[in-house]
Motif scaffolding. Sequence first.
Motif, mmCIF file in Angstrom:
data_model
loop_
_atom_site.group_PDB
_atom_site.id
_atom_site.type_symbol
_atom_site.label_atom_id
_atom_site.label_comp_id
_atom_site.label_asym_id
_atom_site.label_seq_id
_atom_site.Cartn_x
_atom_site.Cartn_y
_atom_site.Cartn_z
ATOM 1 N N PRO A 102 0.826 -1.210 0.000
ATOM 2 C CA PRO A 102 0.000 0.000 0.000
ATOM 3 C C PRO A 102 0.861 1.261 0.000
ATOM 4 C CG PRO A 102 -0.006 -1.009 2.179
ATOM 5 C CD PRO A 102 0.784 -1.916 1.278
ATOM 6 N N LEU A 103 0.368 2.294 -0.656
ATOM 7 C CA LEU A 103 0.994 3.613 -0.638
ATOM 8 C C LEU A 103 0.080 4.494 0.195
ATOM 9 C CD1 LEU A 103 1.939 3.900 -4.420
ATOM 10 C CD2 LEU A 103 3.284 2.935 -2.545
ATOM 11 N N VAL A 104 0.595 5.013 1.282
ATOM 12 C CA VAL A 104 -0.253 5.733 2.240
ATOM 13 C C VAL A 104 0.198 7.169 2.431
ATOM 14 C CG1 VAL A 104 -1.132 5.732 4.617
ATOM 15 C CG2 VAL A 104 -0.734 3.554 3.438
ATOM 16 N N PHE A 105 1.475 7.326 2.697
ATOM 17 C CA PHE A 105 2.010 8.646 3.029
ATOM 18 C C PHE A 105 2.591 9.311 1.769
ATOM 19 C CE2 PHE A 105 2.616 5.905 6.842
ATOM 20 C CZ PHE A 105 1.635 6.492 7.627
ATOM 21 N N PRO A 106 2.656 10.646 1.725
ATOM 22 C CA PRO A 106 3.164 11.333 0.532
ATOM 23 C C PRO A 106 4.537 10.826 0.086
ATOM 24 C CG PRO A 106 2.240 12.937 2.057
ATOM 25 C CD PRO A 106 2.225 11.608 2.762
ATOM 26 N N GLU A 107 5.403 10.498 1.045
ATOM 27 C CA GLU A 107 6.739 10.015 0.678
ATOM 28 C C GLU A 107 6.685 8.667 -0.049
ATOM 29 O OE1 GLU A 107 6.306 9.317 5.225
ATOM 30 O OE2 GLU A 107 5.798 10.911 3.822
ATOM 31 N N HIS A 108 5.644 7.865 0.194
ATOM 32 C CA HIS A 108 5.486 6.609 -0.546
ATOM 33 C C HIS A 108 5.247 6.891 -2.030
ATOM 34 C CE1 HIS A 108 3.848 4.419 3.288
ATOM 35 N NE2 HIS A 108 5.149 4.657 3.359
ATOM 36 N N PHE A 109 4.375 7.852 -2.305
ATOM 37 C CA PHE A 109 4.046 8.179 -3.699
ATOM 38 C C PHE A 109 5.264 8.749 -4.422
ATOM 39 C CE2 PHE A 109 -0.055 7.962 -1.661
ATOM 40 C CZ PHE A 109 -0.857 7.357 -2.622
ATOM 41 N N ALA A 110 6.077 9.515 -3.720
ATOM 42 C CA ALA A 110 7.290 10.058 -4.330
ATOM 43 C C ALA A 110 8.316 8.947 -4.560
ATOM 44 C CB ALA A 110 7.873 11.157 -3.446
ATOM 45 N N ARG A 111 8.499 8.091 -3.579
ATOM 46 C CA ARG A 111 9.499 7.015 -3.657
ATOM 47 C C ARG A 111 9.218 6.018 -4.775
ATOM 48 N NH1 ARG A 111 10.221 2.725 1.150
ATOM 49 N NH2 ARG A 111 11.338 1.116 0.011
#
Length: 152
Positions: free
Chosen positions: A86-95
Amino acid sequence: MQSADGNLITLTRRVVEPMGYELVNVEFFQHGAGGATLRVYIDHERGITLDDCAAVSHQLSGVLDVEDPLPGHYDLEVSSPGLDRPLVFPEHFARFAGSRVRIRLAEKLDGRRRLEGLLQGCESGIVRLDAEGRLWEIPLTSVESARLVPEF
């Protein structure tokens, strides 16, 4: 199932990150007659083993017993995020920019609630997704869930 509130996430992060793990997500859900589950997803660059989950569970359960952030009885589960992370936090979407993702929106956007495409990143709370021949700009607050699509 729902993501946990900010205080519970902060408390969990204070335990998980000093142990060298990344906090991926925290979910809390009620089921049956008074039962509930607190599910914590952790990750590490080398992957997650059963021993990792046990170590985090042991540390976290001690802190949860002292802090007592949740009323009543609940089961604590510590797990790896799996291939469809899962992608939850903004840094996940960037990473994970450049990865294939599946996104479910809280409300329709241009007639769509589900999108699958190539993640372009996230800046200033806007997720960019290349899907269906166009670039979608989706407010992070509109994302109900997002997961990586495993590629074999």
